[in-house]
Write an enzyme that holds these catalytic residues in place. Structure first.
Site, PDB file in Angstrom:
ATOM      1  N   GLY A 480       0.863  -1.043  -0.004  1.00 56.24           N
ATOM      2  CA  GLY A 480       0.021   0.054  -0.021  1.00 56.24           C
ATOM      3  C   GLY A 480       0.847   1.169   0.082  1.00 56.24           C
ATOM      4  O   GLY A 480       0.336   2.258  -0.340  1.00 56.24           O
ATOM      5  N   ARG A 642      14.628  13.072  -1.170  1.00 60.51           N
ATOM      6  CA  ARG A 642      14.235  13.257  -2.280  1.00 60.51           C
ATOM      7  C   ARG A 642      12.665  12.349  -2.288  1.00 60.51           C
ATOM      8  O   ARG A 642      12.533  11.383  -1.757  1.00 60.51           O
ATOM      9  CB  ARG A 642      15.026  12.623  -3.168  1.00 60.51           C
ATOM     10  N   ILE A 643      11.894  13.007  -2.961  1.00 58.45           N
ATOM     11  CA  ILE A 643      10.513  12.631  -3.082  1.00 58.45           C
ATOM     12  C   ILE A 643      10.176  11.885  -4.398  1.00 58.45           C
ATOM     13  O   ILE A 643      10.289  12.513  -5.482  1.00 58.45           O
ATOM     14  CB  ILE A 643       9.432  13.713  -2.714  1.00 58.45           C
ATOM     15  N   ASN A 645       7.206  10.378  -5.572  1.00 63.36           N
ATOM     16  CA  ASN A 645       5.955  10.720  -5.835  1.00 63.36           C
ATOM     17  C   ASN A 645       5.186  11.391  -4.716  1.00 63.36           C
ATOM     18  O   ASN A 645       4.699  10.724  -3.814  1.00 63.36           O
ATOM     19  CB  ASN A 645       5.277   9.313  -6.243  1.00 63.36           C
ATOM     20  N   GLY A 716      13.002   7.167   4.299  1.00 71.21           N
ATOM     21  CA  GLY A 716      11.863   6.653   4.456  1.00 71.21           C
ATOM     22  C   GLY A 716      10.766   7.518   4.704  1.00 71.21           C
ATOM     23  O   GLY A 716      11.028   8.355   5.413  1.00 71.21           O
ATOM     24  N   VAL A 717       9.632   7.265   4.564  1.00 68.18           N
ATOM     25  CA  VAL A 717       8.278   8.057   4.868  1.00 68.18           C
ATOM     26  C   VAL A 717       7.202   7.089   5.387  1.00 68.18           C
ATOM     27  O   VAL A 717       6.118   7.772   6.060  1.00 68.18           O
ATOM     28  CB  VAL A 717       7.619   8.706   3.555  1.00 68.18           C
ATOM     29  N   GLY A 718       7.423   5.886   5.645  1.00 70.62           N
ATOM     30  CA  GLY A 718       6.186   5.127   5.809  1.00 70.62           C
ATOM     31  C   GLY A 718       5.783   5.229   7.616  1.00 70.62           C
ATOM     32  O   GLY A 718       4.723   4.813   7.794  1.00 70.62           O
ATOM     33  N   GLU A 719       6.739   5.492   8.428  1.00 73.29           N
ATOM     34  CA  GLU A 719       6.566   5.330   9.549  1.00 73.29           C
ATOM     35  C   GLU A 719       6.807   6.359  10.360  1.00 73.29           C
ATOM     36  O   GLU A 719       6.335   6.550  11.651  1.00 73.29           O
ATOM     37  CB  GLU A 719       7.600   4.084  10.231  1.00 73.29           C
TER      38      GLU A 719
END
Lengths: 758, 354, 165
Positions: A480, A642-643, A645, A716-719
């Site tokens: 996801g 860096r992003i 999306n 990381g960006v998920g947590e």
């Protein structure tokens, strides 16, 4: 192949101009998901399929003395009951661990019960209805022993390592001296409960054996690890195991380590010699597939007269099971978030008759930063400072314990942008100062967000075809977070092809190992390998072109050409180039392929501290009479390199922040203190936030360039979203009510303690 | 789920006869029964599907101004019926604060009234429960009791009744129409559910075969329409059972309370009518003091059964607020968050006053 | 005991033999009719992942016995798009990223379609949030879901006006 090279800043800047990375393209698999065509494990119904349902223990500790197998097998449709008496013996003990990333399992190898909801039998039937009723007919009897439950249920003991192997203790300086010299001191104990991942998709297996070959549909956050675990347990070659996991219905850590119930699904198929589907019932998600362990955290802090920290001590007591070791690394956050001349963190463990805890979204950071952010807030108030100013006063310019510089750290900008958007400047210092038009108490709070930037080993393969299309293969997993999309974007730019001409294949163990979708490292892990695989293709293609006199690129040298929109062009003159199709056609090739790998870079890790950062601002409203709380506004500002999306990244931040809402106000597995049974093991009473709990949420993507962290410059960006949010909400509740709740979740009765006033 | 015989009678008489057989359950919307069957809490050998019984799916307006709610009227249909919501706004608000839209679309009026306790020990087949297995003991006592009863409980059972719908209904003198083997009879809703006493397994006064055919609200109940509210405190903004709830309704004449109706949810094994408090309010001018006195009276007999003492004070405060809201007047439309303390939508603006 | 029941599923009329009265609508769809788009998240009416429309109303298919639905019209996620053309709600979910793992998504979309059909939430986001609170999303895509519904509803109203004119 040694593709783990030092990141090349120029290369990053070049690929930044790619047409895909940075674009907010919509989910690549979105069409499949909104039409119901995305195939999750339990959606697979091969011919001859049987249904298996687990029976689970009603006690927390003891032995199963009787199962009415005859009654179950007499039920129409029941094919067989698998119990410790007849279950296939595994090739190795499920309690043997080759490394830390393994669960010890309870898979019918004996009759012992080590936690409530432990599998004790599996009923296999022609229909799901028959299997389900077969379980009810087993009516287990037990020899029960007293359950040891909670943080005080047994003796605490010292630990060497926590989490995935972090040292249990860590610090710098002299805490007592720091406290002694402090102008303001603060000490408090915070408690966080056991929480259960509860992805909406329960763990499921559809297992098909063909001799010693296994095809398994099951959700997995780590296909290669799963493959290895199965191979060891069943004594077969990993190459004989095909795991398909194209879509996970959420993971959050629960699908990281291969779990007992998944093994039971495979055993059941072997046991009956037919394909078997085993899906966990929701209540069975509370035990055998991990959870976030309880913690009790005591913090002692001191600050000098200017608000500068003089000491930060963070001691954690956390539960694990009696048969395995996983310890929530709650104290690690305090090692790198604030500058202090004295820092001491330590962990102790305590065993309980529960299923083993495991990584759960932001393991360590979530409960650790919850406590730390509350304590920092409390100290700031005691020191007479604005909580945001206090955090800025203690901004860590270097990682405090190691002294390493940060590979990048735009936390100051996060504070500034978040505060501006939220309107923090107009916040009154004292609590209970704000009300809305309905008389509800209003409070504002802030918390700092942080999560380490990691990467795991992975490999990828890339293929460029003469028709200008391309294909990238990697056994990465999408639960996801957007891997289907962001990895395709990375691949498209790496190969210099149009995003729509790029086929991506992920989610199968037959593909090159994609590492782990966990630790917020999935994109860095798989993306870096893809980047290198693409570079390998381009290098080969460039070699073809630059060594061929007929090519306009002849003589440019490998490093003198770059990929652009299906062409290689000269770096010094982009008007001179040749299409991939032309290069391949002239070479008589239908396609050209390349390989790449990625993994941790020890020299970078030695040189830099690598973390994502952020600041979360929360507004809560509290009913002054009832203590009912609603988080009415959340603004998070995050810097994570860096992003790839922004659309997916924003969703990840939202998701984490909403987990913060659940952590702060809802989630809590309630164990009966006598039996240890979880009394709210269902989604009606184990509350997670609903839509109405999340009125207004914003995430600001703060610009951050990181030339060191990995070849793509991304973190990381998920947590991270969960980490600052819990503290921000708790601090906002204080600001609204004047009550410091130090046990999570914060429930309304905590706020009722001052009758008539709260 | 235990295998069951499935019967779908087409007349009420057949339903009564079929339902009177041993180990039989009536299937309406199924939202509670199937949940219980899946948990092996209820293991009927026979299901009597009453959903096709004729004449039970309508809202019928009686000549005297009362209303007869067919047993099979779905919760959402009732709540959204404009005339019903207009006459009995606190009932509509209570319905809309319960469960989810999906469940309200399936759940029937009678099924809601007959839903069984959410006590975690009742729902946990591995725990003892006098309600499930008489004589085995109460698993909840001495366990997790935070949300259990503070009124009317016994040492045999400390569970609460989970319905929101029932709370304003009982306050408004709803009557349950029953067809049974001995014919038709009416039972006041207040008398339908039993307190646990020594026989917690006997949850209602219904006899085997009894079919609830309708729930009636008398014409007088509509006289409260201008000042009727339901208020529900819960641990999540929506889709959660009440910690404590209250239905309050006032008839005002020139600023004076002519009569009051008050009931509590989440505090006892039945919807709890607070008659003494109603009597105190009658004739009074609405105001904080009399509301607080009424609340104190309503909870006078309350006592904790464990870690739930907070519910007593909470219930008092909810009563005061519900009465205050009722006195302020029924809103034109059920709020966006029905029965919630957070009735107004948050806005983008910084809404705080310093 | 076997019962033949008539169901219209996604516009297709079919007679289904129910050989076990215990079969829920959800398990009928998923395990017997190969309509696996509808998901089982809890099987107890607590998560909303199994939401389908029965006679145009959104319900939890896990708590509906198939045998009692004789004559019903059922719409599942597989029956919402017209060929390759997505339903406005489906399109808006993608556009607003109202999904992550996708497991709750079929239920969210069916619930959203039901909500719009009920016509009671209007363009009030708070009423939409409340009306969608029976659909848990563990990934936390709620903001996108609410936005998607607002957008789809507006588009559907425009299209409806266009058709009327």
């Amino acid at each position: 192949m040694s593709d783990i090279t030092m990141p090349n800043v120029a290369a990053i800047e070049r690929s930044r101009h790619g047409s895909s990375i940075g674009q907010p393209v919509t989910r690549r698999e979105g069409h499949l998901k909104v039409t119901g065509q995305a195939g999750y494990a339990a959606d697979y119904n091969p011919p001859g399929l049987l249904h298996a349902v687990m029976a689970v223990s009603g006690i927390s500790r003891g032995r199963v003395t009787h199962l009415d197998v005859a009654a179950a097998e007499a039920h129409p449709g029941v094919v067989k009951v698998m119990t410790p008496a007849n279950a296939p013996k595994l090739a190795k003990s499920p309690d043997d661990k080759d490394h830390g990333f393994m669960f010890r399992m309870n898979v019918l190898q004996n009759d012992s019960v080590r936690f409530a909801n432990q599998p004790i039998a599996v009923v296999i039937a022609e229909t799901l209805e028959a299997a389900t009723e077969g379980v009810a007919l087993l009516r287990p009897r037990y020899a029960e022993e007293p359950a040891r439950i909670g943080l005080d249920g047994s003796a605490a003991f010292a630990l060497q390592a926590v989490g995935a192997g972090a040292p249990a203790k860590g610090g710098i300086g002299d805490i007592e001296a720091g406290l002694a010299e402090a102008a303001t001191r603060f000490e408090a104990t915070y408690e966080t409960p056991a929480q259960y991942h509860n992805p909406l998709e329960p763990h499921a297996t559809v297992a098909e054996w063909d001799g010693d070959k296994l095809v398994l549909h099951t959700p997995s956050q780590g296909l290669t690890m799963a493959q290895g675990r199965i191979a060891g347990l069943f004594g077969i070659d990993p190459a004989n195991i095909l795991i398909k996991s194209p879509f996970l219905g959420g993971g959050f850590g629960a699908k990281g380590l291969f779990s007992g119930p998944q093994v039971l699904g495979i055993m059941a198929a072997r046991f009956v010699g037919r394909p078997v589907k085993l899906v966990l019932r929701r209540e069975q998600m509370f035990g055998p597939v991990g959870h976030r362990g309880e913690t009790r955290q005591t913090l002692r802090l001191g600050a000098d007269s200017t608000g500068g920290l003089t000491a930060l001590e963070h001691n954690t007591l956390t539960t694990t099971s009696f048969y395995d070791d996983f310890f929530e690394p709650a104290g690690t956050t305090s090692r790198h978030l604030y500058a202090s001349p004295a820092i001491a963190t330590s962990h102790e463990g305590v065993r309980a008759d529960i299923g083993t805890p495991i990584f759960m979204r932001a393991p360590g950071e979530a409960p650790g930063s919850a406590a730390l952010e509350c304590a920092i807030d409390e100290l700031a108030v005691k020191a007479g400072m604005d909580p945001l100013d206090f955090r800025l006063r203690n901004y860590a310019e270097i990682e405090p314990i190691t002294g390493k510089p940060f590979s990048s750290k735009a936390l100051r900008q996060c504070y500034a942008q978040g505060a501006a958007r939220f309107g923090w400047a107009s916040r009154p210092r004292a609590p209970r100062q704000m009300r809305d038009d309905d008389g509800l108490l209003v409070g504002w709070g802030v918390g700092t967000a942080t999560f380490p930037a990691m990467i795991f080993p992975s490999e990828a393969r890339a293929v460029l075809r003469v028709d200008g299309s391309a294909r990238v293969e990697i056994g990465a997993q999408d639960m996801g977070q957007g891997a289907w999309t962001s990895l395709a974007q990375i691949a498209a730019d790496g190969l210099g092809v149009d995003y729509d001409k790029l086929d991506l294949e992920i989610g199968s163990s037959a593909l090159p190992t994609g590492g782990i979708a966990g630790g917020s490292a999935g994109t860095a892990t798989a993306g870096s390998a893809i980047h290198h695989a693409a570079a390998d293709v381009i290098k080969k293609l460039a070699a073809l072109a630059t060594s061929d006199e007929r090519s306009p690129l002849f003589g440019a040298g490998n490093s003198g050409v770059v990929p652009r929109d299906g062409r290689l062009v000269r770096q010094d003159d982009e008007s001179r180039g040749e299409s991939y199709a032309s290069i391949l056609a002239r070479a008589g090739l239908a396609e050209i392929d390349g390989k790449g790998s990625a993994g941790p870079n020890p020299s970078m890790q030695e040189s830099y501290a690598m973390h994502s950062h952020g600041a979360v601002f929360a507004e809560v409203k509290v009913d002054p009479d009832f203590g009912q709380i609603r988080v009415t506004r959340l603004v998070g500002a995050f810097a994570a390199g860096r992003i790839i999306n922004p659309r997916m990244v924003r969703s990840q931040y939202y998701g984490g922040m909403i987990w913060g809402v659940g952590f702060a106000l809802h989630e809590h597995a309630a164990a009966d203190p006598r039996s240890g049974r979880l009394m709210n093991a269902n989604l009606a009473e184990y509350h997670v936030p609903v839509n109405a709990d999340v009125p207004l949420i914003e995430a600001i993507l703060v610009e951050e360039h990181d030339p060191h962290v990995n070849v793509l410059g991304l973190k990381g960006v998920g947590e991270i979203g969960i980490t600052g949010t819990v503290g921000a909400i708790a601090n906002a509740v204080w600001h609204a009510t004047g009550v410091r709740a130090r046990a999570f979740p914060i429930t309304l009765d905590t706020l009722l303690e001052r009758p008539g006033d709260i | 789920m235990r295998p069951f015989a499935y019967d779908r009678p087409t007349t009420i008489a057949d339903a009564v006869a079929s339902g009177a057989q041993p180990e039989t359950a009536f299937l309406g919307g199924g939202t509670n029964l199937l949940d219980l069957m899946k948990g092996n809490i209820s293991r009927p050998a026979r299901l009597v599907d009453v959903t096709r019984l004729p004449g039970l799916s309508t809202i019928e307006w009686l000549q005297d101004g009362g209303v007869r709610i067919g047993a099979l009227v779905r919760n959402s249909d009732l709540a959204h019926d404009p005339r019903f919501a207009n006459r009995f706004p606190s009932v509509a608000e209570a319905l809309l604060s319960g469960a989810s839209a999906q469940l309200r679309n399936a759940a029937t009026a009678a099924g809601n009234v007959l839903q069984r306790t959410r006590c975690q020990y009742f729902y946990d087949a591995a725990s003892v429960c006098n309600k499930r297995d008489p004589g085995t003991g109460c698993g909840a006592i001495g366990g997790l009791t935070r949300l259990h009863a503070v009124l009317g409980w016994s040492e045999h059972c400390i569970a609460t009744h989970p319905s929101d719908f029932c709370v304003p209904l009982v306050a408004l003198d709803a009557v349950v129409e029953i067809e049974g083997r001995a014919g038709r009879r009416d039972v006041p809703l207040e008398a339908l559910h039993r307190l646990p006493g020594n026989t917690p397994e006997r949850e209602t006064v219904l006899e085997p075969g009894d079919v609830i055919t309708a729930i009636r609200l008398p014409a007088e109940a509509a006289a409260y329409a201008g000042n009727a509210r339901y208020l529900k405190v819960r641990e999540r903004t929506s889709y959660a059972f009440a910690v404590v709830s209250a239905g309050a309704a006032l008839r005002l004449d020139q600023g004076t309370i002519v009569s009051a109706r008050l009931a509590l949810g989440g505090v006892a094994l039945k919807p709890w009518r607070a008659r003494a408090a109603e009597d105190l309010l009658a004739g009074a001018l609405p105001g904080a003091t009399v509301f607080r006195d009424a609340a104190a009276l309503a909870l006078a007999e309350a006592r904790p059964c464990g870690d739930n003492g907070f519910k007593i004070e909470l219930a008092r405060r909810i009563i005061v607020r519900a009465l205050t809201l009722a006195a302020a007047g029924t809103p034109d439309r059920v709020p966006a968050l029905p029965a919630s303390p957070f009735a107004l939508a948050p806005t983008q603006e910084v809404s705080a006053h310093v | 005991m076997s019962f033949d029941i008539a169901l219209t599923i996604n516009g297709l009329h079919r007679v289904v033999a129910i050989d076990d009265p215990r079969i829920t609508l959800l398990d009928l769809l998923r395990e017997r009719l190969d309509l696996t788009g509808t998901k089982k998240g809890c099987d107890r009416g607590q998560c909303g992942a199994c939401t389908v429309l029965v006679d145009d109303r959104r319900v939890n298919s896990c708590l509906a016995l198939a045998v009692s639905l004789d004559g019903a019209v059922v719409t599942t996620i597989e029956g919402v798009a017209h060929g390759d053309t997505l339903h406005p709600v489906q399109a808006a979910f993608i556009e607003n990223d109202g999904l992550q793992c996708g497991f709750c998504t079929p239920g969210q979309i069916m619930s959203a379609i039901g909500l719009i059909r009920e016509g009671l939430a209007g363009d009030d986001p708070e009423r939409i949030r409340e009306g969608m609170s029976g659909n848990l999303c563990r990934c936390g895509a709620y903001a996108g879901i609410t936005e998607a519904i607002l957008e789809a509803q507006a588009r559907m109203q425009l299209e409806h006006k266009g058709e009327a004119a």
